[in-house]
Design a protein around this motif. Sequence first.
Motif, PDB file in Angstrom:
ATOM      1  N   GLY A  16       0.627  -1.194   0.050  1.00 16.61           N
ATOM      2  CA  GLY A  16       0.098  -0.091  -0.076  1.00 16.61           C
ATOM      3  C   GLY A  16       0.754   1.204  -0.033  1.00 16.61           C
ATOM      4  N   LYS A  17       2.082   1.256   0.844  1.00 19.42           N
ATOM      5  CA  LYS A  17       2.845   2.314   0.743  1.00 19.42           C
ATOM      6  C   LYS A  17       3.443   2.602  -0.586  1.00 19.42           C
ATOM      7  CE  LYS A  17       6.641   4.503   3.407  1.00 19.42           C
ATOM      8  NZ  LYS A  17       7.570   4.168   4.596  1.00 19.42           N
ATOM      9  N   ALA A  18       3.784   1.614  -1.287  1.00 21.51           N
ATOM     10  CA  ALA A  18       4.447   1.524  -2.582  1.00 21.51           C
ATOM     11  C   ALA A  18       3.581   2.386  -3.691  1.00 21.51           C
ATOM     12  CB  ALA A  18       4.898   0.075  -2.996  1.00 21.51           C
ATOM     13  N   ILE A  19       2.326   1.842  -3.346  1.00 22.41           N
ATOM     14  CA  ILE A  19       1.192   2.312  -4.235  1.00 22.41           C
ATOM     15  C   ILE A  19       1.062   3.788  -3.935  1.00 22.41           C
ATOM     16  CG2 ILE A  19      -1.247   2.377  -4.946  1.00 22.41           C
ATOM     17  CD1 ILE A  19      -1.279  -0.681  -4.364  1.00 22.41           C
ATOM     18  N   ASP A  20       1.027   4.329  -2.896  1.00 21.69           N
ATOM     19  CA  ASP A  20       1.087   5.587  -2.297  1.00 21.69           C
ATOM     20  C   ASP A  20       2.317   6.497  -3.021  1.00 21.69           C
ATOM     21  OD1 ASP A  20      -1.193   5.337  -1.036  1.00 21.69           O
ATOM     22  OD2 ASP A  20       0.032   5.189   0.974  1.00 21.69           O
ATOM     23  N   VAL A  21       3.472   5.698  -2.963  1.00 24.30           N
ATOM     24  CA  VAL A  21       4.749   6.586  -3.654  1.00 24.30           C
ATOM     25  C   VAL A  21       4.505   6.511  -5.036  1.00 24.30           C
ATOM     26  CG1 VAL A  21       6.955   6.109  -4.219  1.00 24.30           C
ATOM     27  CG2 VAL A  21       6.445   5.681  -1.888  1.00 24.30           C
ATOM     28  N   ILE A  22       3.791   5.823  -5.820  1.00 23.19           N
ATOM     29  CA  ILE A  22       3.567   5.894  -7.271  1.00 23.19           C
ATOM     30  C   ILE A  22       2.545   6.700  -7.484  1.00 23.19           C
ATOM     31  CG2 ILE A  22       2.620   4.406  -9.017  1.00 23.19           C
ATOM     32  CD1 ILE A  22       4.022   2.081  -8.112  1.00 23.19           C
ATOM     33  N   GLY A  23       1.712   6.749  -6.506  1.00 29.47           N
ATOM     34  CA  GLY A  23       0.499   8.009  -6.734  1.00 29.47           C
ATOM     35  C   GLY A  23       1.237   9.458  -6.644  1.00 29.47           C
ATOM     36  N   SER A 417      15.521  12.891 -17.773  1.00 25.86           N
ATOM     37  CA  SER A 417      15.633  11.431 -18.122  1.00 25.86           C
ATOM     38  C   SER A 417      15.881  10.449 -17.168  1.00 25.86           C
ATOM     39  CB  SER A 417      16.315  11.294 -19.626  1.00 25.86           C
ATOM     40  OG  SER A 417      17.759  11.123 -19.245  1.00 25.86           O
ATOM     41  N   LEU A 418      17.005  10.872 -16.242  1.00 28.70           N
ATOM     42  CA  LEU A 418      17.279   9.999 -15.302  1.00 28.70           C
ATOM     43  C   LEU A 418      16.416   9.973 -13.958  1.00 28.70           C
ATOM     44  CD1 LEU A 418      21.028  10.754 -15.492  1.00 28.70           C
ATOM     45  CD2 LEU A 418      19.783   8.605 -16.488  1.00 28.70           C
ATOM     46  N   SER A 419      16.070  11.156 -13.821  1.00 29.63           N
ATOM     47  CA  SER A 419      15.153  11.528 -12.583  1.00 29.63           C
ATOM     48  C   SER A 419      13.672  11.823 -12.592  1.00 29.63           C
ATOM     49  CB  SER A 419      15.750  12.388 -11.599  1.00 29.63           C
ATOM     50  OG  SER A 419      15.746  13.700 -12.357  1.00 29.63           O
ATOM     51  N   GLY A 420      13.418  12.013 -13.827  1.00 27.88           N
ATOM     52  CA  GLY A 420      11.918  12.274 -14.023  1.00 27.88           C
ATOM     53  C   GLY A 420      10.925  11.179 -14.127  1.00 27.88           C
ATOM     54  N   VAL A 421       9.502  11.480 -14.002  1.00 25.43           N
ATOM     55  CA  VAL A 421       8.617  10.532 -14.041  1.00 25.43           C
ATOM     56  C   VAL A 421       8.160   9.761 -15.477  1.00 25.43           C
ATOM     57  CG1 VAL A 421       6.316   9.783 -13.266  1.00 25.43           C
ATOM     58  CG2 VAL A 421       7.917  11.435 -11.819  1.00 25.43           C
ATOM     59  N   ASP A 422       8.222   8.811 -15.470  1.00 27.00           N
ATOM     60  CA  ASP A 422       7.858   8.229 -16.821  1.00 27.00           C
ATOM     61  C   ASP A 422       6.428   7.491 -16.716  1.00 27.00           C
ATOM     62  OD1 ASP A 422       8.215   7.328 -19.751  1.00 27.00           O
ATOM     63  OD2 ASP A 422       7.760   5.262 -18.582  1.00 27.00           O
ATOM     64  N   LEU A 423       5.377   8.129 -17.051  1.00 28.70           N
ATOM     65  CA  LEU A 423       3.833   7.679 -16.708  1.00 28.70           C
ATOM     66  C   LEU A 423       3.759   6.179 -17.161  1.00 28.70           C
ATOM     67  CD1 LEU A 423       1.881  10.642 -17.687  1.00 28.70           C
ATOM     68  CD2 LEU A 423       2.673   9.870 -15.263  1.00 28.70           C
ATOM     69  N   SER A 424       4.411   5.604 -18.077  1.00 29.67           N
ATOM     70  CA  SER A 424       4.224   4.228 -18.696  1.00 29.67           C
ATOM     71  C   SER A 424       4.825   3.181 -17.580  1.00 29.67           C
ATOM     72  CB  SER A 424       4.770   4.123 -20.011  1.00 29.67           C
ATOM     73  OG  SER A 424       4.121   4.617 -20.874  1.00 29.67           O
ATOM     74  N   THR A 425       5.891   3.466 -17.082  1.00 26.61           N
ATOM     75  CA  THR A 425       6.821   2.846 -16.183  1.00 26.61           C
ATOM     76  C   THR A 425       5.950   2.868 -15.089  1.00 26.61           C
ATOM     77  OG1 THR A 425       8.749   3.275 -17.119  1.00 26.61           O
ATOM     78  CG2 THR A 425       8.859   2.631 -14.922  1.00 26.61           C
ATOM     79  N   GLU A 426       5.380   4.083 -14.377  1.00 23.18           N
ATOM     80  CA  GLU A 426       4.669   3.933 -13.112  1.00 23.18           C
ATOM     81  C   GLU A 426       3.591   3.247 -13.564  1.00 23.18           C
ATOM     82  OE1 GLU A 426       5.918   5.510 -10.253  1.00 23.18           O
ATOM     83  OE2 GLU A 426       7.726   5.916 -11.779  1.00 23.18           O
ATOM     84  N   ALA A 427       2.731   3.290 -14.539  1.00 25.12           N
ATOM     85  CA  ALA A 427       1.539   2.404 -14.533  1.00 25.12           C
ATOM     86  C   ALA A 427       1.811   0.880 -14.471  1.00 25.12           C
ATOM     87  CB  ALA A 427       1.135   2.784 -16.142  1.00 25.12           C
ATOM     88  N   GLN A 429       4.398  -0.396 -12.877  1.00 23.69           N
ATOM     89  CA  GLN A 429       4.719  -0.635 -11.432  1.00 23.69           C
ATOM     90  C   GLN A 429       3.339  -0.727 -10.719  1.00 23.69           C
ATOM     91  OE1 GLN A 429       7.587  -1.909 -11.028  1.00 23.69           O
ATOM     92  NE2 GLN A 429       8.424  -0.462  -9.755  1.00 23.69           N
ATOM     93  N   LEU A 430       2.452   0.163 -10.806  1.00 23.92           N
ATOM     94  CA  LEU A 430       1.323   0.336 -10.015  1.00 23.92           C
ATOM     95  C   LEU A 430       0.414  -0.953 -10.137  1.00 23.92           C
ATOM     96  CD1 LEU A 430      -0.855   1.975  -8.505  1.00 23.92           C
ATOM     97  CD2 LEU A 430      -1.649   2.681 -10.640  1.00 23.92           C
ATOM     98  N   LEU A 431       0.383  -1.732 -11.507  1.00 20.19           N
ATOM     99  CA  LEU A 431      -0.296  -2.863 -11.643  1.00 20.19           C
ATOM    100  C   LEU A 431       0.531  -3.957 -10.848  1.00 20.19           C
ATOM    101  CD1 LEU A 431      -2.359  -4.367 -13.303  1.00 20.19           C
ATOM    102  CD2 LEU A 431      -0.850  -4.862 -15.040  1.00 20.19           C
ATOM    103  N   ARG A 432       1.773  -3.852 -10.907  1.00 17.67           N
ATOM    104  CA  ARG A 432       2.370  -5.115 -10.099  1.00 17.67           C
ATOM    105  C   ARG A 432       1.939  -4.729  -8.609  1.00 17.67           C
ATOM    106  NH1 ARG A 432       7.849  -5.804  -7.985  1.00 17.67           N
ATOM    107  NH2 ARG A 432       8.626  -3.800  -8.503  1.00 17.67           N
ATOM    108  N   TYR A 433       2.326  -3.727  -8.120  1.00 20.57           N
ATOM    109  CA  TYR A 433       1.942  -3.622  -6.567  1.00 20.57           C
ATOM    110  C   TYR A 433       0.670  -3.794  -6.077  1.00 20.57           C
ATOM    111  CZ  TYR A 433       6.876  -1.865  -5.973  1.00 20.57           C
ATOM    112  OH  TYR A 433       8.092  -1.732  -6.017  1.00 20.57           O
ATOM    113  N   GLN A 434      -0.440  -3.372  -7.078  1.00 23.28           N
ATOM    114  CA  GLN A 434      -1.869  -3.511  -6.958  1.00 23.28           C
ATOM    115  C   GLN A 434      -2.192  -5.148  -6.652  1.00 23.28           C
ATOM    116  OE1 GLN A 434      -3.735  -1.429  -9.881  1.00 23.28           O
ATOM    117  NE2 GLN A 434      -4.384   0.360  -8.481  1.00 23.28           N
ATOM    118  N   GLN A 435      -1.435  -5.815  -7.588  1.00 22.18           N
ATOM    119  CA  GLN A 435      -1.517  -7.392  -7.658  1.00 22.18           C
ATOM    120  C   GLN A 435      -1.081  -7.927  -6.348  1.00 22.18           C
ATOM    121  OE1 GLN A 435       0.515  -8.370 -11.207  1.00 22.18           O
ATOM    122  NE2 GLN A 435      -1.664  -8.368 -12.491  1.00 22.18           N
ATOM    123  N   ALA A 436       0.100  -7.327  -6.024  1.00 22.67           N
ATOM    124  CA  ALA A 436       0.690  -7.982  -4.565  1.00 22.67           C
ATOM    125  C   ALA A 436      -0.115  -7.523  -3.386  1.00 22.67           C
ATOM    126  CB  ALA A 436       2.171  -7.125  -4.650  1.00 22.67           C
TER     127      ALA A 436
END
Length: 458
Positions: A16-23, A417-427, A429-436
């Motif tokens: 849940g915390k990981a999902i919050d961080v992605i949010g 490019s190294l520190s910014g947020v890529d929305l596809s990558t975050e999506a 990751q979000l799916l993976r953590y939601q499943q977990a």
Amino acid sequence: MSDILQIGASGVLNYGKAIDVIGENVSNASTTGYARRDVSLIEAPNGGSGILGLNQVSGNGVTTQSVTRAWDGFAATHVRNTASDAGEASAVSRWMSSAETALNSGDTGTDSELTSFFTSLTTLASNPTNATQQAASISALNDSAKAISYSASNLKNVSDGIKDEADGSVSVINSDLKTLAKVNAAIIRTPSGTDSAAGLADQRDQLLDDLSSKIGINADIASNGTVKITLSGTSNGQTLLSSTAAGQMAGSFTASMDSSGKLTIGVKDALNSNNNRDMSNSAGGSLSGLVTVASTVADERSSLNSAASDFVTQVNAWNSQGTTPSGAAGGDLLAITDGDATTIATTTSDGSKIASANSSSPNGNLQNVSSALRGSNGIEANYATLVSNNAQATSSAATNATNTKNLYNTAAKTRDSLSGVDLSTEAAQLLRYQQAYNASAKILQTAQTTMQAILELF
């Protein structure tokens, strides 16, 4: 049974915390200065022993090891360096362009008014007693004087504008240093690897970016996250902020300008209040650019003052060599106070005061105008040189500003490019953590159902 509950609960809590961080990453994808957060999850420590204590129990769930920022220190340093160069070049380019406008050159500008004056004298030479043409000539001289005064006043306004910007920059720099001192103190008190520590690091780096656009700095970030700042381009690495003592800050910057328009920036060392000196030899940042361009504009003002003074001397000397149509000796037609071009003005509005004649002919003095007033040391040549030199400097400054801005944009893009947020990558990751997270919730549900079934046996 308690182990199952522990595993499920730890999964719900930490995933849940990981999902919050992605949010948080997604919501701050466009926030300036925000660095992507990454969550490091590891297996929870062993929670006890098995039956009769013979075997250690493994698989005790998951725990959050840390929340880290995706950050590259080398890329960030490169951005600060290029921002400093771009800030310096931009300041020079902007104010050189303003000086170019102030010089008021062109078809209706100062140089055009001067040419019109000399043209009117040529016309007057064909009929030196013509009252209408005499009035036109003295009016053209008056327009020329006004144009020179206008250009000089505009150049002074440019100097004033540079000083105003320097004052504003100094105020922001001092404020940033004070804030960074507070951030240093907060970082020392904040546990590393936490959301709060990451937020403070964001604030620190954004302030460093802001500072580097205004002054050239060297930023040394310690292992605990605090930063020490020294002024670049100085022989002794003058300290602006010390990270050795929480809250210690550099003495303030100051800006002053003399009557000629020369700008001086004073700097007080953070660790030695007696180490006060000017920033003339420091490198980078808009403040350094303002020092440079202020000096250039001051030189242009001095050149215009000299040209105006020479013009007054030359016109009055030329007029004194002839006589008016009434036979009177020619007097002064122009005046200037203390060599200040803003004060140049005609002394009369009476065109008959123009000494058109000399001993050889009624228009003899007018025929000497070109040799007396329009040579290589005349006002037209002096003003043309001033305008030409300014145009070349302005063009060079604009090119430099464009090049340094491009370098900065490239460096910033690389860092982001190294520190910014890529929305596809975050999506993903979000799916993976939601499943977990859902799996952990299922474990808790299964444990609850099993516990209820056991209780119903009794």
